[in-house]
Scaffold this motif. Sequence first.
Motif, short mmCIF file in Angstrom:
data_model
loop_
_atom_site.label_atom_id
_atom_site.label_comp_id
_atom_site.label_asym_id
_atom_site.label_seq_id
_atom_site.Cartn_x
_atom_site.Cartn_y
_atom_site.Cartn_z
N SER A 1 1.47 1.26 4.20
CA SER A 1 2.09 2.52 4.98
C SER A 1 1.29 2.96 6.23
CB SER A 1 2.69 3.61 4.08
OG SER A 1 1.55 4.02 3.20
N HIS A 2 1.69 3.09 7.42
CA HIS A 2 0.80 3.36 8.40
C HIS A 2 1.50 4.03 9.47
CE1 HIS A 2 3.23 -0.20 9.24
NE2 HIS A 2 3.25 0.22 10.88
N ALA A 3 0.95 4.99 10.31
CA ALA A 3 1.38 5.56 11.44
C ALA A 3 0.45 5.37 12.71
CB ALA A 3 1.68 7.09 11.07
N LEU B 1 4.45 7.97 8.82
CA LEU B 1 3.92 7.39 7.94
C LEU B 1 5.26 6.15 7.57
CD1 LEU B 1 0.99 7.13 6.95
CD2 LEU B 1 1.72 8.42 4.83
N HIS B 2 5.06 4.94 7.66
CA HIS B 2 6.24 4.06 7.10
C HIS B 2 5.48 2.71 6.99
CE1 HIS B 2 5.17 3.00 11.43
NE2 HIS B 2 5.68 1.84 11.20
N VAL B 3 6.67 2.06 6.39
CA VAL B 3 6.44 0.35 6.21
C VAL B 3 7.27 -0.09 6.98
CG1 VAL B 3 5.31 0.59 3.80
CG2 VAL B 3 7.92 0.54 4.07
N ASP B 4 6.94 -1.18 7.68
CA ASP B 4 7.90 -2.00 8.70
C ASP B 4 8.97 -2.49 8.25
OD1 ASP B 4 6.28 -1.03 10.79
OD2 ASP B 4 5.31 -2.77 11.13
N SER B 5 9.97 -2.38 8.74
CA SER B 5 11.44 -2.94 8.60
C SER B 5 12.32 -2.71 9.55
CB SER B 5 12.05 -2.15 7.16
OG SER B 5 13.09 -2.36 6.84
N LEU C 1 4.09 -9.81 8.72
CA LEU C 1 2.67 -10.06 8.61
C LEU C 1 2.51 -9.84 10.20
CD1 LEU C 1 -0.30 -10.79 7.51
CD2 LEU C 1 0.20 -12.93 8.11
N ARG C 2 1.42 -8.87 10.54
CA ARG C 2 1.27 -8.65 12.11
C ARG C 2 -0.37 -8.84 12.32
NH1 ARG C 2 5.57 -3.98 13.53
NH2 ARG C 2 6.97 -5.66 14.84
N VAL C 3 -0.57 -9.26 13.63
CA VAL C 3 -1.96 -9.36 14.06
C VAL C 3 -1.98 -8.29 15.25
CG1 VAL C 3 -3.57 -10.78 15.10
CG2 VAL C 3 -1.90 -11.76 13.37
N THR D 1 9.68 6.87 14.76
CA THR D 1 9.38 6.51 13.28
C THR D 1 7.80 6.01 13.42
OG1 THR D 1 10.24 4.41 13.60
CG2 THR D 1 11.32 6.07 12.35
N ASP D 2 7.25 5.35 14.40
CA ASP D 2 5.92 4.69 14.50
C ASP D 2 4.85 5.99 14.19
OD1 ASP D 2 7.14 2.37 14.53
OD2 ASP D 2 6.29 2.02 16.84
N THR D 3 5.05 7.11 14.68
CA THR D 3 4.13 7.95 14.65
C THR D 3 4.16 8.82 13.31
OG1 THR D 3 5.57 9.62 15.71
CG2 THR D 3 4.09 8.45 17.07
CO CO Z 1 4.66 0.23 11.93
#
Ligand code: CO
Length: 274
Positions: free
Chosen positions: A233-235, A119-123, A135-137, A115-117
């Motif tokens: 939303s990111h990939a 588009l998704h929102v983290d969950s 929140l991620r750095v 799923t990381d490749t």
């Molecule tokens: Co992600």
Amino acid sequence: MPMLYPIPLDAWDGALPSAESAIATDALEAGHVLFLPNLRFELSEAEVAYLNPRPSSASADPARAVIAVHELRALMGRFAASTRALLTALLPAYKIGLHQAETTIRPVDASRRKTDTRLHVDSFPRQPSNGKRILRVFSNINSDGRALVWKVGEPFEAVAQRYWNDLRPPLPGERGLLATIRMTNGVRSRYDHYMLKLNDALGHDPHYQRQFESTTREFPAGSTWVCFTDQVSHAAVGEAHQLEQTFWVDVGVLRHQESAPLRVLESLAGRKLA
Ligand code: CO
């Protein structure tokens, strides 16, 4: 669309005037990415060598493997402490509601989920957030200068509105059962249920995925960035060495609570979800 909001800090324990940290916090909550182009996470020579093994010197030597694990732990401990110091300066408003979670290094110790490749929102399927923010750095630690590339999509509100009517509500007893059989760590909140369903809807919509094929953001080697990955939303495009530190943030400490995915979904649902 998520923009990169540049911040000129070049030290992990650097200070930021409070007016600037307030503006940065607002940009973050509005769904932008805080981008620190000059904040490099330094690696020792041994760490660089470990992350970039020469093909012939594979990890056949068990002693070397033990040293490597030890080095990797030290490196991740250093990143955890550095990111904690950074967020103290960058987001002082979150102080009492900021909780440090996992430190990860990719692609070494975590196989990238498919799923990381997309588009998704983290969950997290196994770890309910109960409405807390993710929140991620991130730091790009490539030694060969390669940039890390993200595709980014629409703002969270737009994504949520687009798919809300397609998301099925939890079945009676479903969330309790998942906890009983230990598929989840504690009972999944309605919020977590809908976030996962939203990702399913997004991930399985090839038309939507194709729309953002060329909407990319680049993070050069030696740069660091911070964002609410439950909102942006990111990939990931391609593979690269990156360090990741996850924090949970209580919704109550946000400057603009209405921007939290919890509040956005609650307004669509017309009820509390966590
Ligand atoms: Co992600």
